[in-house]
Design an enzyme around this catalytic site. Sequence first.
Site, PDB file in Angstrom:
ATOM      1  N   GLN A 188      -2.443   2.571  -2.907  1.00 47.44           N
ATOM      2  CA  GLN A 188      -4.011   2.593  -2.402  1.00 47.44           C
ATOM      3  C   GLN A 188      -5.021   1.869  -3.218  1.00 47.44           C
ATOM      4  O   GLN A 188      -4.696   1.815  -4.363  1.00 47.44           O
ATOM      5  CB  GLN A 188      -4.466   4.160  -2.189  1.00 47.44           C
ATOM      6  CG  GLN A 188      -3.636   4.874  -1.180  1.00 47.44           C
ATOM      7  CD  GLN A 188      -3.865   6.548  -0.878  1.00 47.44           C
ATOM      8  OE1 GLN A 188      -4.996   6.785  -1.338  1.00 47.44           O
ATOM      9  NE2 GLN A 188      -2.948   7.165  -0.366  1.00 47.44           N
TER      10      GLN A 188
ATOM     11  N   GLU B 128      -7.838   7.321   0.583  1.00 47.62           N
ATOM     12  CA  GLU B 128      -7.360   8.708   1.036  1.00 47.62           C
ATOM     13  C   GLU B 128      -8.231   9.762   0.174  1.00 47.62           C
ATOM     14  O   GLU B 128      -8.456   9.331  -1.043  1.00 47.62           O
ATOM     15  CB  GLU B 128      -6.058   8.799   1.070  1.00 47.62           C
ATOM     16  CG  GLU B 128      -5.530  10.051   1.636  1.00 47.62           C
ATOM     17  CD  GLU B 128      -3.753  10.303   1.733  1.00 47.62           C
ATOM     18  OE1 GLU B 128      -3.367   9.362   1.473  1.00 47.62           O
ATOM     19  OE2 GLU B 128      -3.567  11.265   2.483  1.00 47.62           O
TER      20      GLU B 128
ATOM     21  N   ASN C  31      -0.871   9.971  11.377  1.00 44.70           N
ATOM     22  CA  ASN C  31      -0.309   9.388  10.370  1.00 44.70           C
ATOM     23  C   ASN C  31       0.851   9.957  10.075  1.00 44.70           C
ATOM     24  O   ASN C  31       1.262  11.108  10.151  1.00 44.70           O
ATOM     25  CB  ASN C  31      -1.099   9.461   9.219  1.00 44.70           C
ATOM     26  CG  ASN C  31      -0.426   9.302   7.894  1.00 44.70           C
ATOM     27  OD1 ASN C  31      -0.150   8.066   7.648  1.00 44.70           O
ATOM     28  ND2 ASN C  31      -0.126   9.941   7.117  1.00 44.70           N
ATOM     29  N   GLU C  32       2.046   9.166   9.896  1.00 43.42           N
ATOM     30  CA  GLU C  32       3.483   9.667   9.645  1.00 43.42           C
ATOM     31  C   GLU C  32       3.787  10.867  10.664  1.00 43.42           C
ATOM     32  O   GLU C  32       4.113  11.981  10.174  1.00 43.42           O
ATOM     33  CB  GLU C  32       3.686   9.868   8.290  1.00 43.42           C
ATOM     34  CG  GLU C  32       3.583   8.644   7.432  1.00 43.42           C
ATOM     35  CD  GLU C  32       3.901   8.842   5.915  1.00 43.42           C
ATOM     36  OE1 GLU C  32       3.964   9.867   5.592  1.00 43.42           O
ATOM     37  OE2 GLU C  32       3.969   7.576   5.394  1.00 43.42           O
TER      38      GLU C  32
ATOM     39  N   TYR D 120       7.354   2.005   1.044  1.00 46.96           N
ATOM     40  CA  TYR D 120       7.262   1.978  -0.264  1.00 46.96           C
ATOM     41  C   TYR D 120       8.378   1.453  -0.873  1.00 46.96           C
ATOM     42  O   TYR D 120       9.527   1.581  -0.595  1.00 46.96           O
ATOM     43  CB  TYR D 120       6.763   3.453  -0.576  1.00 46.96           C
ATOM     44  CG  TYR D 120       5.729   3.741  -0.154  1.00 46.96           C
ATOM     45  CD1 TYR D 120       4.186   3.416  -1.109  1.00 46.96           C
ATOM     46  CD2 TYR D 120       5.175   4.736   1.047  1.00 46.96           C
ATOM     47  CE1 TYR D 120       3.117   3.876  -0.561  1.00 46.96           C
ATOM     48  CE2 TYR D 120       4.012   5.098   1.197  1.00 46.96           C
ATOM     49  CZ  TYR D 120       2.829   4.936   0.443  1.00 46.96           C
ATOM     50  OH  TYR D 120       1.414   4.959   0.839  1.00 46.96           O
TER      51      TYR D 120
ATOM     52  N   GLU E 203       0.756   1.344   5.188  1.00 46.42           N
ATOM     53  CA  GLU E 203       0.853   1.693   3.915  1.00 46.42           C
ATOM     54  C   GLU E 203       2.150   0.954   3.473  1.00 46.42           C
ATOM     55  O   GLU E 203       3.165   0.855   3.824  1.00 46.42           O
ATOM     56  CB  GLU E 203       1.148   2.967   3.816  1.00 46.42           C
ATOM     57  CG  GLU E 203      -0.035   4.084   4.337  1.00 46.42           C
ATOM     58  CD  GLU E 203       0.231   5.459   4.049  1.00 46.42           C
ATOM     59  OE1 GLU E 203       1.101   6.001   2.988  1.00 46.42           O
ATOM     60  OE2 GLU E 203      -0.071   6.315   4.826  1.00 46.42           O
TER      61      GLU E 203
END
Length: 537
Positions: free
Chosen positions: A385, A54, A202-203, A272, A335
């Site tokens: 990432q 990113e 995204n999201e 996460y 992710e």
Amino acid sequence: MSKVGRREFVGGALAGSLALLAARGGQGPGAKVEILLDEKLGTISPDIYGHFVEHLGGVVYDGIWVGEDSKVPNVGGVRRAMIEYLKRVKPSVIRYPGGCFADSYDWRDGVGPRARRPRRPNFWGGAEPNSFGTNEFMSFCRATGAKPYMAANLRGLPAQTFYEWVDYCNAPAGATTLADLRATGEAASRDPFGVRFWGVGNESWGCGGNFTPDEYAMEFRRFTASVPGWGLQPLFIAAGPGSDDLAWTRGFFSKMAERRHFDFYGWGLHHYSWNVSRGATTDWDKGKGDALRFDLEEWYEMFREADKMEGLIKSNWAVMGEYDREHRVKLVVDEWGAWYRPGTELGKRYILSQAQTLRDALVAGITLDTFNRHPDKVAMANVAQLVNCLHSLFLATEEKFVATPNFHVFEMYAPHQGAQGLRTVFVAPQFTHPRAGQTASFWALNGSASLEGRTVTLTVVNPHASEARETEVTVRGASSIRSARARVLTATDIHAQNTFENPRGVEPRDETIAAPRGATVVFRFPAASVTRLQFEV
Ligand code: AHR
């Protein structure tokens, strides 16, 4: 009386034999692993060993892109060490350019001659110079052998701009005005890029537009209708839930079911790991633990969090299947990783960069093993990432470059890519550990196995901070194990890390393994370790 399936039988029989071992006074192995050669789970997609890049802090600029005139050794502006190391893990696919950044990015800013590219505000703060854009990213992919996975801006740009990005990337040389544009600038390419994976937002429940599932489903349909493919069917990936937000999955799939619209590729799940028992929330640093200074509770908490992936895969899959009964849409965990509070950044501008320790290597092992166990459901995954960020494989500033313990796990697990997943039963007594003022229990060994030709690869995590596990490993269905080898990643200190000054603080070692007896070997999995065993059968 209910019938006992083979699955329950094997688990039950193993548990019984362990109880017998315990009754004999603890002599012999304390755990057993059975790899079932005849129970194939499906091909493990190499794409679950994917990455994520990113425009955030030091990920692109400095991490990957140093520029052609840099004193840092580079290939067309891309850090040479990054290319060389990344090739070793067979990167398969890289997601780009975000993340939250994607929904504020105009791809047109990052093409053509660099001197003419505009500077824009970056979602994460500061100015985005756009020196690294679509063509530079594609050069990076080509240099490392990875496929591109582009994430389109759904929040800030019209669908037409997305179609034009597809046109820019995939139209044959000279076929359109945008194909001509692709052939300009320092990283010019006459040849089309052949981008197949396209994320749409995204999201989208958060930074990607704060949509409701209904609203997002309508936008997704609009964005993905009749995109010019130039002979290449685009594989669309919809923005799925954050962790356990099954309402988002249900809302989206039920809306899509109104049109029976399930001819897209993937449902993106983000998860996460952070220290929930200490009150961590999705706010940047609320209650999150430190990347380097942690106690035993925090050590185990990260594994509990990573281990949630199993349930997230199963629960999302079940909800998806209520609507998409043939399961045409697969999971894309685009992710995942460990996320700590600020404090160990490489420097001020390296937002979200964090130190990576042995603990993160175990989080990586637990997560990759989970994906390996579900090859029928998980089509792709991207660790967040690649460099100078959360759960990174590398840290880099100017001439300094180091591979983190996560890199070693990806390298050790590479033989699973494209292999046949095998059902594997782990039987070991659970252990207890401190958690939020009480005790909690956790599994003592877990992992995954696969078969490629005559080679069986077994990867195993022992999460216990101080206890090794003597284990009997059997390949059921093989007459014998002809040879066996072991590679182990561990360290004497659970806080161990690799730094620029000490780049080999955590690295794997080949270990000797006792001669097999028939189809069985005995191996002692060290405390706090990730292990790869390989057998020729
Ligand atoms: O990986 C960092 C950020 O985490 C991503 O930009 C976003 O998608 C997620 O919330």
